[in-house]
Design an enzyme around this catalytic site. Structure first.
Site, PDB file in Angstrom:
ATOM      1  N   ASP A 303       0.863  -1.172   0.000  1.00 21.84           N
ATOM      2  CA  ASP A 303       0.000   0.000   0.000  1.00 21.84           C
ATOM      3  C   ASP A 303       0.911   1.237   0.000  1.00 21.84           C
ATOM      4  O   ASP A 303       2.139   1.143   0.004  1.00 21.84           O
ATOM      5  CB  ASP A 303      -0.972  -0.034   1.194  1.00 21.84           C
ATOM      6  CG  ASP A 303      -2.198   0.866   0.951  1.00 21.84           C
ATOM      7  OD1 ASP A 303      -2.149   1.717   0.033  1.00 21.84           O
ATOM      8  OD2 ASP A 303      -3.197   0.740   1.682  1.00 21.84           O
TER       9      ASP A 303
HETATM   10  C1  BGC Z   1      -5.312   2.995   0.451  1.00 20.18           C
HETATM   11  C2  BGC Z   1      -5.521   1.913  -0.569  1.00 20.18           C
HETATM   12  C3  BGC Z   1      -5.476   2.479  -1.958  1.00 20.18           C
HETATM   13  C4  BGC Z   1      -4.153   3.210  -2.140  1.00 20.18           C
HETATM   14  C5  BGC Z   1      -3.938   3.764  -3.523  1.00 20.18           C
HETATM   15  C6  BGC Z   1      -4.126   3.887   0.132  1.00 20.18           C
HETATM   16  O1  BGC Z   1      -4.118   5.013   0.945  1.00 20.18           O
HETATM   17  O2  BGC Z   1      -5.125   2.406   1.709  1.00 20.18           O
HETATM   18  O3  BGC Z   1      -6.753   1.259  -0.330  1.00 20.18           O
HETATM   19  O4  BGC Z   1      -5.626   1.452  -2.887  1.00 20.18           O
HETATM   20  O5  BGC Z   1      -4.100   4.283  -1.208  1.00 20.18           O
HETATM   21  O6  BGC Z   1      -4.750   4.850  -3.768  1.00 20.18           O
END
Ligand code: BGC
Length: 754
Positions: A303
């Site tokens: 993530d």
């Molecule tokens: C979130 C994810 C998301 C990623 C990309 C993160 O802050 O936890 O769920 O896919 O950002 O945008």
């Protein structure tokens, strides 16, 4: 045609297509190996490095322009193989085409091996990063429909609109089980029950991925966030979770297991830590469990910036470089860095220092290249004109309306106040009455979902939808309060209430996403409660409409409302769906996918243990209160008709080994109007080696019945539907007596392993 194939691509394509045509196993592995053998270490590590769009763009709020120098630095100098996200807000289709094609141009025309770029996006309830897309109910609302087909359709349309935008990988669906309602990502979950999350999650993955990732109707899904993200001890986003392994396997692992079996292609890791180990550093969960035990073969993505956070926040690595070592050795393939090249530099250094083997790097790169093949990037790397035809088709609105309608839950209807008649006078009041953002929630044209200027002009608020039903002149609007603290004009609202027949007070939560949505108290903000209490003094019947991402506690004001309608961020057709329910143009059939708590200090799920509801009967002096009394139970939802269950029968009283148990029950619509109804089948293990849950949802079916009509439903169960995780962390079904319950009907049977 912009595509300029290199000799290499053509020969790779030739191998793949020829083998496929001959009906033999394709020779993709050979093709990938051949490509891998030509790659330098830097080119390989570049494939594992993912940037956000912001890192290669000029900062400009209105229109995004790529910064070609930054882009070349990323793609050509640092060999970056994938880019993701939008900056600040959604883009038009044309902007997306410009972004994805320009990046692809640099990858294909200016890099040595011309490996196509992969673009990823979060499209979690529709293509929410593309202006003009259709937004569906969030997962929580979809779970209330108990209709996996709607989840599949929503995902399929999302996939089409994402692919039409020139993007082929979607960071969705969330498979975290929502057992902590304070958690600000609760609305992104399919609720608190494992079976519900499994079935809805698998339906959604099927919708995204379709028959083939090469198809212009499909995108690769990314199940997230592995694992334990949804159970932070303090309810806040990205804070520590303490989940005993036995619970992790009982409640949080099964949806991922089911999704892997259904063919989900990529996975994103939980940003938090479980029992003190950040998941991004957990070889046990990412390799031993995910790869070796569950057999996941796809791409594991980090993530956002989570490798650095192993150093900066989790403090399990003394430097970014040690963090990279931990994460890659744990099993991560693709890292959302997302703004700089420190991971890239560190990983190259680690391999050169022989602290990570190149063989390990090859494993990840092979998976990433395989994904690019499967997505058709080596054949059609640019925007596919066929895909664009799938954008904003008129039928999508209807699909969103169907999903929104089935997601609305009628929680209370005292004296049948609802449905309302269209010729009366109404006051519409409250912070969500004239708000688009509180109907859509997070990830709605912006990450936080709080900017209504990006919504389609024809999207209605609750107020507008009610006016469309009851007529402009029959509806008075006063805002009353904002969502959190401000009394705007409660006095005016109370005055207006005196002149109408019914008050419709629309409350809830405005949009929020992730950490921004942290709260300290689940109770509905005081100012909204004050509004209801003061309105009640006007003496008119009150209908409460809740639009919220999680169950905000309403214990003190619930008695003031004769009727309560709930919508959990139901998307672009939320308002028409709510109005249809209010005025009886749709008979509500949504049911709660979570336990609606009555007290902040009593966040207990439906599948709790008997001791959660123990009454101390032997010591009257110290008599305990009945401890489990939610505001509304899991599965609760009323209708404008009535249903009756009868004839619960089991095919056998003794289930043996791998045999099947057939459960039948008859459902009759005993009321005056047609309606849909979900029949939920629960099992209870009466005695087990681990304290059993009072009941567990094992199957559900939703059917439509005309007044007076009845139908017999059939459910098939086997031993795996009765299993649990035991002390040895093994999933077992123990010999003994079980109870099946449907509604208030119950039957027992005995299970015997052979
Ligand atoms: C979130 C994810 C998301 C990623 C990309 C993160 O802050 O936890 O769920 O896919 O950002 O945008």
């Amino acid at each position: 045609m912009r595509v300029k194939y290199t000799t290499l691509f053509l020969s790779l394509l030739f191998i793949v297509v020829n083998c496929a045509e001959a009906g033999k196993p394709t020779n993709e592995t050979k093709a990938i190996n051949s490509l891998l053998s030509k790659m330098t270490l830097e080119e390989k590590v570049g494939q594992m490095t993912n940037l956000t769009l912001e890192a290669v763009s000029n900062k400009n709020d209105d229109f995004v322009t790529l910064d070609m120098a930054k882009l070349r630095n990323a793609i050509v100098t640092h060999n970056v193989g994938s880019v993701q996200n939008a900056i600040t807000h959604a883009y038009t289709l044309q902007e997306w085409h410009y972004i994805t094609n320009t990046i692809q141009d640099v990858a294909l025309k200016e890099t040595r091996l011309k490996i196509p770029n992969l673009y990823e996006i979060d499209a979690v309830h529709g293509a929410n990063n593309t202006i003009g897309s259709t937004l569906f109910p969030h997962n929580l609302a979809l779970a209330a429909t108990r209709n996996p087909e709607l989840a599949r359709i929503a995902a399929e349309i999302t996939a089409k609109e994402v692919r039409a935008s020139g993007i082929r990988l979607d960071f969705s669906p969330v498979l975290d089980v929502g057992r902590q309602p304070l958690w600000p990502r609760f609305p992104e979950t399919f609720g608190e029950d494992v079976h519900l999350v499994k079935t809805m999650g698998v339906a959604s993955i099927k919708g995204y991925e379709g028959k083939s990732l090469r198809d212009v109707n499909s995108v690769a899904s990314s199940m997230k966030h592995f694992i334990g993200y949804s159970a932070p001890a303090d309810g806040k986003d990205r804070t520590p979770a303490y989940i005993p392994e036995i619970n992790l396997r009982e409640y949080y692992l099964p949806p991922f297991k089911a999704a892997i079996a259904a063919g989900a292609r990529t996975l994103m890791v939980n940003s938090g830590d479980v029992n003190g180990t950040p998941l991004h550093a957990s070889k046990y969960y990412l390799t031993d469990v995910l790869r070796n035990e569950l057999g996941f073969k796809g791409v594991i993505t980090s993530d956002w910036e989570d490798i650095k956070k192993l150093h900066e926040r989790h403090k399990v690595a003394a430097s970014n470089k040690e963090a990279a070592l931990l994460a890659v050795n744990a099993g991560i393939d693709l890292v959302i860095v997302p703004l700089d090249f420190s991971f890239y530099d560190d990983l190259i250094a680690l391999v050169k220092e022989k602290r990570i083997s190149e063989k390990r790097i090859d494993e990840s790169v092979r998976r990433i290249l395989q994904l690019k093949y499967d997505l058709g990037y080596f054949e059609t790397p640019y925007l596919e004109p066929e895909a664009v035809k799938n954008f904003a088709r008129p039928e999508y609105k209807e699909a969103a309306l169907n999903a929104a309608r089935e997601s609305v839950v009628l929680l209370k209807n005292f004296n049948k106040l609802l449905p309302l008649t269209k010729n009366k006078k109404y006051l519409v009041v409250g912070p969500s009455a004239n708000s688009l953002t509180s109907l859509h929630g997070c990830w709605s044209y912006t990450w936080q979902g709080t900017e209504s200027k990006y919504f389609a002009n024809d999207t209605l608020t609750i107020l507008q939808a009610i006016k469309a039903k009851a007529g402009e002149t029959n509806v008075t609007y006063v805002q009353g309060t904002d969502f959190n603290t401000t009394n705007i004009n409660i006095d005016d609202a109370v005055k207006a209430a005196k002149n109408v027949d019914v008050v419709i007070v629309a409350l809830g939560e405005d949009a929020y996403a992730e950490t921004v949505g942290n709260i300290k108290d689940l109770e509905l903000p005081e100012i909204q409660q004050q509004l209801v209490k003061e309105l009640a003094a006007a003496g008119k019947p009150i209908v409460m409409v809740l639009s919220e991402g999680r169950p905000r506690i309403i214990r003190k004001i619930e008695p003031n409302a004769q009727s309560i309608v709930l919508a959990n961020w139901a998307g672009s057709q939320a308002a028409p769906a709510i109005a249809d329910v209010l005025f009886g143009d749709y008979n509500p059939d949504g049911i709660l996918p979570y336990t609606y708590p009555r007290f902040s200090g009593e966040l207990v799920t439906y599948d709790h243990k008997l001791l959660n509801e123990a009454v101390e009967i032997n010591a009257p002096v110290y008599k305990y209160e009945f401890a489990f009394s939610p505001q509304f139970p899991f599965g609760h939802g009323l209708s404008y008709t009535t249903f009756e269950y009868s004839n619960l029968t089991l095919s056998t009283k003794k289930l043996v080994g791998d045999g099947h148990l057939r459960v039948e029950v008859t459902l009759k619509n005993t009321g005056e109007v047609s309606g849909k109804h979900t029949v939920e089948l629960y099992s209870s293990d009466l005695y087990a080696s681990i304290v059993p849950s009072v009941k567990r949802l094992r199957k559900y079916q939703k059917i439509a019945l005309a007044p007076g009509e009845s139908q017999t439903l059939v459910f098939e169960l086997n031993k795996s539907d009765l299993a649990f995780v035991n002390e040895q962390l093994t999933t077992v079904t123990e010999d003994g007596d079980f109870e099946i319950s449907i509604g208030t009907l119950k039957e027992t049977f005995n299970y015997l392993n052979k």
